[in-house]
Write a protein that holds these residues in place. Structure first.
Motif, PDB file in Angstrom:
ATOM      1  N   LEU A  21       0.821  -1.222   0.000  1.00  0.00           N
ATOM      2  CA  LEU A  21       0.000   0.000   0.000  1.00  0.00           C
ATOM      3  C   LEU A  21       0.852   1.268   0.000  1.00  0.00           C
ATOM      4  CD1 LEU A  21      -2.691  -1.125   2.600  1.00  0.00           C
ATOM      5  CD2 LEU A  21      -3.078  -0.710   0.169  1.00  0.00           C
ATOM      6  N   LEU A  22       2.133   1.145   0.345  1.00  0.00           N
ATOM      7  CA  LEU A  22       2.987   2.330   0.392  1.00  0.00           C
ATOM      8  C   LEU A  22       3.993   2.344  -0.760  1.00  0.00           C
ATOM      9  CD1 LEU A  22       3.707   2.559   4.238  1.00  0.00           C
ATOM     10  CD2 LEU A  22       1.868   3.617   2.918  1.00  0.00           C
ATOM     11  N   GLY A  23       4.101   1.235  -1.478  1.00  0.00           N
ATOM     12  CA  GLY A  23       5.022   1.163  -2.599  1.00  0.00           C
ATOM     13  C   GLY A  23       5.194  -0.273  -3.056  1.00  0.00           C
ATOM     14  N   VAL A  24       5.766  -0.420  -4.252  1.00  0.00           N
ATOM     15  CA  VAL A  24       6.031  -1.764  -4.779  1.00  0.00           C
ATOM     16  C   VAL A  24       7.511  -2.071  -4.593  1.00  0.00           C
ATOM     17  CG1 VAL A  24       6.032  -3.227  -6.831  1.00  0.00           C
ATOM     18  CG2 VAL A  24       4.148  -1.615  -6.453  1.00  0.00           C
ATOM     19  N   VAL A  25       7.789  -3.120  -3.867  1.00  0.00           N
ATOM     20  CA  VAL A  25       9.170  -3.495  -3.559  1.00  0.00           C
ATOM     21  C   VAL A  25       9.775  -4.201  -4.772  1.00  0.00           C
ATOM     22  CG1 VAL A  25      10.589  -4.993  -2.094  1.00  0.00           C
ATOM     23  CG2 VAL A  25       8.625  -3.780  -1.118  1.00  0.00           C
ATOM     24  N   HIS A  26      11.018  -3.805  -5.134  1.00  0.00           N
ATOM     25  CA  HIS A  26      11.668  -4.562  -6.220  1.00  0.00           C
ATOM     26  C   HIS A  26      12.934  -5.256  -5.744  1.00  0.00           C
ATOM     27  CE1 HIS A  26      14.873  -1.594  -7.021  1.00  0.00           C
ATOM     28  NE2 HIS A  26      13.958  -0.696  -6.713  1.00  0.00           N
ATOM     29  N   GLU A  27      13.485  -4.840  -4.607  1.00  0.00           N
ATOM     30  CA  GLU A  27      14.711  -5.483  -4.128  1.00  0.00           C
ATOM     31  C   GLU A  27      14.692  -5.547  -2.603  1.00  0.00           C
ATOM     32  OE1 GLU A  27      18.074  -4.203  -6.661  1.00  0.00           O
ATOM     33  OE2 GLU A  27      19.178  -4.185  -4.759  1.00  0.00           O
ATOM     34  N   VAL A  28      15.217  -6.645  -2.058  1.00  0.00           N
ATOM     35  CA  VAL A  28      15.154  -6.856  -0.604  1.00  0.00           C
ATOM     36  C   VAL A  28      16.508  -7.384  -0.130  1.00  0.00           C
ATOM     37  CG1 VAL A  28      13.971  -8.156   1.231  1.00  0.00           C
ATOM     38  CG2 VAL A  28      12.714  -7.557  -0.848  1.00  0.00           C
ATOM     39  N   VAL A  29      16.975  -6.896   1.014  1.00  0.00           N
ATOM     40  CA  VAL A  29      18.137  -7.522   1.667  1.00  0.00           C
ATOM     41  C   VAL A  29      17.624  -8.230   2.926  1.00  0.00           C
ATOM     42  CG1 VAL A  29      20.362  -7.157   2.792  1.00  0.00           C
ATOM     43  CG2 VAL A  29      19.748  -5.798   0.783  1.00  0.00           C
ATOM     44  N   LEU A  30      17.989  -9.496   3.047  1.00  0.00           N
ATOM     45  CA  LEU A  30      17.561 -10.288   4.209  1.00  0.00           C
ATOM     46  C   LEU A  30      18.777 -10.752   4.988  1.00  0.00           C
ATOM     47  CD1 LEU A  30      15.402 -12.236   1.828  1.00  0.00           C
ATOM     48  CD2 LEU A  30      14.333 -11.586   3.957  1.00  0.00           C
ATOM     49  N   ARG A  31      18.596 -10.825   6.299  1.00  0.00           N
ATOM     50  CA  ARG A  31      19.638 -11.361   7.169  1.00  0.00           C
ATOM     51  C   ARG A  31      19.765 -12.861   6.923  1.00  0.00           C
ATOM     52  NH1 ARG A  31      17.486  -9.296  12.071  1.00  0.00           N
ATOM     53  NH2 ARG A  31      18.266  -7.279  11.403  1.00  0.00           N
ATOM     54  N   VAL A  32      20.992 -13.398   6.912  1.00  0.00           N
ATOM     55  CA  VAL A  32      21.177 -14.852   6.847  1.00  0.00           C
ATOM     56  C   VAL A  32      22.152 -15.291   7.935  1.00  0.00           C
ATOM     57  CG1 VAL A  32      20.715 -15.001   4.362  1.00  0.00           C
ATOM     58  CG2 VAL A  32      23.075 -14.758   5.156  1.00  0.00           C
ATOM     59  N   GLN A  33      22.181 -16.576   8.196  1.00  0.00           N
ATOM     60  CA  GLN A  33      23.096 -17.109   9.209  1.00  0.00           C
ATOM     61  C   GLN A  33      23.652 -18.444   8.730  1.00  0.00           C
ATOM     62  OE1 GLN A  33      20.135 -17.245  12.346  1.00  0.00           O
ATOM     63  NE2 GLN A  33      19.677 -19.404  11.962  1.00  0.00           N
TER      64      GLN A  33
END
Ligand code: FAD
Length: 452
Positions: free
Chosen positions: A172-184
């Motif tokens: 509703l606030l924008g369309v996401v095109h890229e994401v950084v996620l934490r990994v372990q």
């Protein structure tokens, strides 16, 4: 530029949905920006669609533009503690690719179909190991998105408040095109099962939730049975490069019936689809002994994919979360409610109701465990008649018990349920949404009904 198509006719099994005027499939983030900036060519509302597996109409674009993100499908960069991914990558692809490198997400869902973009901004609670990490969006450390006006912005954890809002913004606030996620680093997890009657479960509840590990409960109100599934990191199991791909097929086969009582597992496992209550329980009971001895798995091994046709799996469960403190009382009331409902309407959910314990997590504004530790209840059904009506009454029951719903996994939600559960947070979000999207470029009728 993106490919335009006219909408193929598709009748949804349970819900009447208007067909979008356009379906677009952006290939680059610049396409997303161009689409949002041109309301005359791409009518409002524009709704981002990932795998389209949500249980509600959250992703529908009414008679507007449906933006499928599947072509944004590249994993861009691996670091030792994070991964940068395009929004259309599915969780299954990401989790399996990380496993090849000896890495994993801090939380791994059981279903692989959902896209990273959707998971970053919707509510996907998972049985959790620690405070602050009880839903997939909480693993997100950076978002790149296109605003309703077509502008690209980057938001990182440094902007805590905005990140908190975005993590449950549902497009509703924008369309996401890229994401950084934490990994372990990948770790082995020991899983064991223990069955109790409802009364035994209530008597031991404090001890059960007080011991370490991620908890899932498999509740069968008509059989007076709760099976407790506990997942604990197994430090003794060395994770070597060569060991990573030793998928324990035999273990999965042996424990699957006990492990897979959720509707997702039933739909993803050929032969189990038609399982009814007694069948699932016979399987659960038969594998109980093995389950109690415990099995050791890596997270990617418990993930499976649902059928590719999303409509077959949609509308098969609903989810509310309840305060952990009085969960045994809620459970007893749920059992009584289910029995009374059956007596009156001759309907009962024919799959086990699963439940997940959620640690307190304030990383997202609409986090179900924002106010403290919670336990979900997820009545499930493979989609037979009567389930929809059951959920309407169940919603009133859940709301009266102090339940917290989600926008993407709670069926038949009303504005009153939302206002009661989220109060000031819902008002804040709506005010922000109106300010950032005054022309309602991204808002569909579903959110207009329950939020604005
Ligand atoms: C039978 C079944 C069992 C399931 N079991 C589980 C489970 O055990 N655990 C679990 O975590 N999940 C489970 N799910 C998955 C879950 O319900 C959905 O998959 C999830 O809601 C979202 O993933 P999606 O890609 O399908 O999102 P969609 O339904 O496509 O979208 C969800 C929301 O995110 C928005 N959105 C999508 N992409 C973007 C983007 N790029 N930018 C901005 N907004 C975006 C949409 O507009 C919508 O509001 C299950 C689903 C089914 C059908």
């Amino acid at each position: 530029m993106s490919i335009k198509e006219s909408r193929p006719h598709r009748a949804d099994q349970n819900t009447v949905q208007r067909r979008p005027r356009l379906i677009v499939r952006p290939k680059r983030y610049e396409d997303v920006a161009a689409i949002l900036a041109k309301p005359k060519s791409f009518p409002s509302p524009v709704r981002a669609v990932g795998a389209d597996y949500s249980q509600t109409r959250c992703a529908t674009s009414d008679a507007g533009t449906s933006m499928h993100t599947g072509a944004l499908d590249r994993i861009l960069e691996f670091e030792s503690a994070s991964v940068r991914v395009q929004a259309g990558v599915t969780m299954g692809t990401l989790v399996r690719t990380l496993a090849e490198r000896g890495l994993e997400l801090p939380l791994t869902p059981e279903i692989g179909n959902m896209t990273v973009g959707a998971a970053a901004v919707s509510t996907l609670p998972q049985s959790s190991y620690q405070d602050g990490l009880a839903q997939i969006a909480s693993c997100v450390t950076e978002l790149r998105l296109i605003t309703p006006q077509g502008r690209q912005i980057t938001v990182t954890e440094r902007d805590r408040e905005l990140m908190r809002v975005l993590r449950s913004s549902h497009g509703l606030l924008g369309v996401v095109h890229e994401v950084v996620l934490r990994v372990q680093t990948m770790r082995a997890v020991k899983i064991d099962y223990r069955a109790y009657s409802l009364a035994e479960f209530a008597a031991r509840f404090r001890r059960i939730v007080g011991a370490p590990g991620a908890l899932r409960f498999h509740v069968a109100p008509f059989s007076d049975r709760v099976t407790v599934e506990r997942r604990v990191p197994d430090e003794e199991e060395a994770v070597t490069r060569s060991g990573i791909w030793q998928i324990r097929n035999s273990v999965m086969r042996n424990v699957l019936p006990a492990f897979g009582t959720s509707v997702g597992a039933v739909l993803a496992t050929p032969g189990l689809r038609s399982a009814v209550l007694t069948g699932v329980h016979r399987a659960l009971n038969a594998t109980q002994g093995r389950g109690e001895r415990g099995v050791v798995l890596h997270a990617h091994e418990w993930m499976r994919d649902l059928p590719a046709e999303a409509w077959k799996a949609r509308h098969t469960y609903s989810l509310w979360a309840f305060p952990q403190g009085n969960f045994p009382e809620v459970l007893a009331s749920y059992a009584a409610f289910s029995r009374a409902y059956y007596k009156q309407y001759r309907y009962r959910c024919n799959l086990v109701t699963t439940a997940s314990r959620l640690h307190r997590d304030r990383s997202a504004l609409f986090s179900p465990s924002y106010g403290g530790e919670m336990v979900t209840l997820e009545p499930s059904s493979p989609g037979e008649q009567g389930f929809e009506d059951f959920l309407i009454d169940f919603n009133d029951f859940a709301s009266a018990q102090g339940g917290v719903p989600t926008f993407n996994q709670t069926r038949a939600l009303t504005r009153e349920h939302v206002a009661k559960a989220f109060g000031e947070r819902a008002r804040l979000f709506s005010a922000l949404r109106r300010r950032t999207d005054p022309l309602n470029r991204l808002r569909n009728s579903y959110f207009a009904q329950i939020l604005d």
